[in-house]
Design a protein around this motif. Structure first.
Motif, short mmCIF file in Angstrom:
data_model
loop_
_atom_site.label_atom_id
_atom_site.label_comp_id
_atom_site.label_asym_id
_atom_site.label_seq_id
_atom_site.Cartn_x
_atom_site.Cartn_y
_atom_site.Cartn_z
N ARG A 86 14.19 2.57 -1.21
CA ARG A 86 15.70 2.19 -0.97
C ARG A 86 15.64 1.01 -0.06
NH1 ARG A 86 16.86 7.81 -0.46
NH2 ARG A 86 17.31 7.46 1.77
N GLY A 87 14.88 0.94 0.97
CA GLY A 87 14.77 -0.09 2.12
C GLY A 87 14.29 -1.45 1.35
N ILE A 88 13.36 -1.40 0.41
CA ILE A 88 12.89 -2.50 -0.51
C ILE A 88 13.94 -2.93 -1.32
CG2 ILE A 88 11.26 -3.27 -2.06
CD1 ILE A 88 9.17 -1.24 -0.90
N VAL A 89 14.63 -2.17 -1.98
CA VAL A 89 15.94 -2.74 -2.70
C VAL A 89 16.82 -3.53 -2.03
CG1 VAL A 89 17.88 -1.94 -4.19
CG2 VAL A 89 15.55 -0.92 -4.50
N ILE A 90 17.06 -2.92 -0.79
CA ILE A 90 18.11 -3.74 0.21
C ILE A 90 17.47 -4.92 0.56
CG2 ILE A 90 19.22 -3.57 2.40
CD1 ILE A 90 19.49 -0.68 1.98
N VAL A 91 16.35 -5.18 1.01
CA VAL A 91 15.44 -6.31 1.46
C VAL A 91 15.51 -7.30 0.38
CG1 VAL A 91 13.18 -7.41 2.26
CG2 VAL A 91 14.12 -5.29 3.10
N LEU A 92 15.09 -6.87 -0.98
CA LEU A 92 14.90 -7.85 -1.91
C LEU A 92 16.48 -8.64 -2.39
CD1 LEU A 92 12.47 -5.95 -4.45
CD2 LEU A 92 11.86 -7.82 -2.90
N THR A 93 17.31 -7.47 -2.32
CA THR A 93 18.74 -7.89 -2.52
C THR A 93 19.16 -9.09 -1.80
OG1 THR A 93 19.22 -5.87 -3.69
CG2 THR A 93 21.23 -7.43 -2.99
N LEU A 94 19.14 -8.73 -0.38
CA LEU A 94 19.58 -9.75 0.74
C LEU A 94 18.60 -10.88 0.48
CD1 LEU A 94 20.21 -7.24 3.60
CD2 LEU A 94 21.82 -7.96 1.78
N THR A 95 17.42 -10.91 0.42
CA THR A 95 16.47 -12.06 0.49
C THR A 95 16.95 -12.95 -0.81
OG1 THR A 95 14.68 -10.95 1.52
CG2 THR A 95 14.25 -12.96 0.67
N GLY A 96 17.15 -12.39 -1.85
CA GLY A 96 17.68 -13.34 -2.94
C GLY A 96 18.89 -13.86 -2.81
N LEU A 97 19.87 -13.05 -2.18
CA LEU A 97 21.15 -13.63 -2.05
C LEU A 97 20.98 -14.78 -0.87
CD1 LEU A 97 23.33 -10.50 -1.44
CD2 LEU A 97 23.39 -12.24 -3.55
N LYS A 98 20.17 -14.91 0.09
CA LYS A 98 19.96 -15.87 1.06
C LYS A 98 19.47 -17.08 0.34
CE LYS A 98 17.48 -17.07 5.30
NZ LYS A 98 18.77 -17.66 5.67
N GLY A 120 0.76 -1.23 0.10
CA GLY A 120 -0.17 0.04 0.09
C GLY A 120 0.79 1.16 -0.08
N LEU A 121 1.88 1.20 0.87
CA LEU A 121 2.92 2.43 0.70
C LEU A 121 3.46 2.70 -0.60
CD1 LEU A 121 4.67 1.90 4.24
CD2 LEU A 121 3.01 3.93 3.53
N THR A 122 3.85 1.63 -1.42
CA THR A 122 4.62 1.81 -2.49
C THR A 122 4.21 1.45 -3.93
OG1 THR A 122 5.67 -0.47 -2.37
CG2 THR A 122 6.82 1.26 -1.02
N GLY A 123 2.99 0.87 -3.64
CA GLY A 123 2.57 0.34 -5.20
C GLY A 123 3.21 -1.10 -5.64
N MET A 124 4.02 -1.59 -4.81
CA MET A 124 4.87 -2.54 -5.36
C MET A 124 4.17 -3.67 -5.46
SD MET A 124 8.41 -3.77 -3.99
CE MET A 124 9.21 -5.31 -4.71
N GLY A 125 4.19 -4.78 -6.19
CA GLY A 125 3.74 -6.28 -6.22
C GLY A 125 4.00 -6.90 -5.17
N GLY A 126 3.15 -7.56 -4.14
CA GLY A 126 3.49 -8.26 -3.19
C GLY A 126 4.34 -9.46 -3.33
N GLY A 127 4.28 -10.27 -4.58
CA GLY A 127 4.94 -11.51 -4.64
C GLY A 127 6.29 -11.45 -4.63
N ALA A 128 6.91 -10.41 -4.81
CA ALA A 128 8.49 -10.40 -4.45
C ALA A 128 8.71 -10.20 -3.02
CB ALA A 128 9.08 -8.98 -5.13
N LEU A 129 7.87 -10.09 -2.28
CA LEU A 129 8.03 -9.83 -0.65
C LEU A 129 7.21 -11.01 -0.09
CD1 LEU A 129 7.47 -6.25 0.19
CD2 LEU A 129 9.74 -7.24 -0.30
N MET A 130 6.04 -11.41 -0.58
CA MET A 130 5.12 -12.28 0.16
C MET A 130 5.92 -13.78 0.07
SD MET A 130 2.89 -12.34 2.43
CE MET A 130 3.61 -13.69 3.33
N THR A 131 6.18 -14.36 -1.32
CA THR A 131 6.73 -15.50 -1.61
C THR A 131 7.64 -15.93 -0.65
OG1 THR A 131 5.57 -15.59 -3.82
CG2 THR A 131 6.98 -17.13 -3.45
N PRO A 132 8.86 -15.26 -0.95
CA PRO A 132 10.09 -15.65 -0.22
C PRO A 132 9.87 -15.64 1.34
CG PRO A 132 10.36 -13.35 -1.08
CD PRO A 132 9.05 -14.03 -1.85
N ALA A 133 8.81 -14.57 2.17
CA ALA A 133 8.64 -14.84 3.51
C ALA A 133 7.97 -16.16 3.82
CB ALA A 133 7.72 -13.62 3.74
#
Length: 314
Positions: free
Chosen positions: A249-261, A24-37
């Motif tokens: 910027r925080g989302i970019v960091i979270v996505l990068t670290l989650t992807g690496l993990k 809701g804050l960013t308009g970003m698709g939730g799949g990039a965050l929800m699926t890895p979570a």
């Protein structure tokens, strides 16, 4: 009924609520965050993708209905994207199923989602830069619809649909950035509306493909919907209170670290990369802003500003 009231279901509910706020804050698709979570919560990757897609088809339908009523989407562009995105998304579940047993599917999806997250982080960073460039280039949206480019648009739909169909990641990031590059004069409201309208059948087709091959886990799906919907609403209401630049910027960091993990990178390396992004990232972004003639540390504006007297025809 007892399966729905468990610690695991409550964890999914809380996480989906938090992800909904970010969406809701960013308009970003939730799949990039929800699926890895979901995967990090211990849910099988195939089940995580399938249930997240079903929940996303519900949430995106609501957003698309709002944009349809306001007349913002470019329906010709959305229809062109659907021609390839829908069939490729539908095939995703069958592609995953054809890989073999559960172990083979888990290994493939974990790696594929990791790569998709890194790719999404890169495209999201690119989206921020493109918006910044539009701000400093005059920030005016033309009133005429852009000329459609069928071949590259169909290609975007195919790649985006396949990525979403396999990993559930990409409908709100990859396709959005590709449209920004291909149709730079498309206003922000039409861009979001077009992406949401084409994303509904895209995600729905991907969800059907995975449901047919994987099925639905109600103990996961119901908390996803119950947590994600109010979270998205709350995030939308909070959007004007929080610095969008910092969140993105925080989302970019979270996505990068989650992807690496998810790619199995050693924790030490992940920590070093995270520290580097956290400490040096703001400085690098501030330098980029200064090169465009903007203050180093200030909220970046939307990609386009439409004159009040012209907004009715946009």
């Amino acid at each position: 009924m007892g399966d729905l009231i468990t610690l695991s279901a409550l964890s999914v509910l809380v996480v989906s609520f938090g992800v909904g706020i970010v969406v809701g804050l960013t308009g970003m698709g939730g799949g990039a965050l929800m699926t890895p979570a979901l995967i990090l919560l211990g849910i099988n990757p195939a089940a995580a993708v399938a249930n997240d897609l079903v929940a996303a088809s519900v949430n995106k339908s609501v957003g698309a209905a709002v944009h349809w009523r306001t007349g913002s989407p470019n329906l010709r562009l959305a229809g062109l994207l659907m021609c390839t995105s829908v069939p490729f998304a539908f095939a995703g579940g069958f592609i995953v199923k054809s890989l073999g047993d559960e172990g083979a599917q888990t290994d493939f999806l974990t790696y594929a989602i990791g790569v998709a997250l890194l790719f999404t982080a890169a495209t999201y960073g690119l989206r921020m830069y493109l918006q910044l460039r539009h701000v400093t280039a005059g920030n005016r949206a033309p009133t005429t619809a852009p000329r459609l480019r069928p071949v590259p648009t169909l290609l975007i739909g195919a790649i985006g649909g396949l990525l979403v169909g396999i990993t559930s990641v990409g409908s709100g990031s990859l396709i959005m950035v590709a449209l920004l590059l291909l149709y730079p004069t498309l206003s922000a409201v039409k861009l979001v509306g077009t992406d949401l309208v084409q994303a509904v059948p895209l995600v729905l087709a991907a969800a059907v493909g995975h449901v047919l091959t994987e099925g639905v886990t109600w103990a996961v799906l119901i908390p996803l919907v119950l947590g994600g919907t109010p979270g998205t609403y709350l995030g939308s209401r909070m959007a004007s209170w929080v610095s969008q630049s910092v969140i993105r910027r925080g989302i970019v960091i979270v996505l990068t670290l989650t992807g690496l993990k998810m790619l199995g990178v050693p924790p030490e390396i992940v920590g070093i990369v995270g520290a580097g992004l956290l400490l040096l990232g703001p400085l690098a972004w501030g330098w980029v802003r200064q090169t465009r003639g903007l203050p180093a540390f200030d909220n970046n504006l939307g990609a386009w500003r439409v004159d009040r007297e012209r907004s009715g025809s946009d």
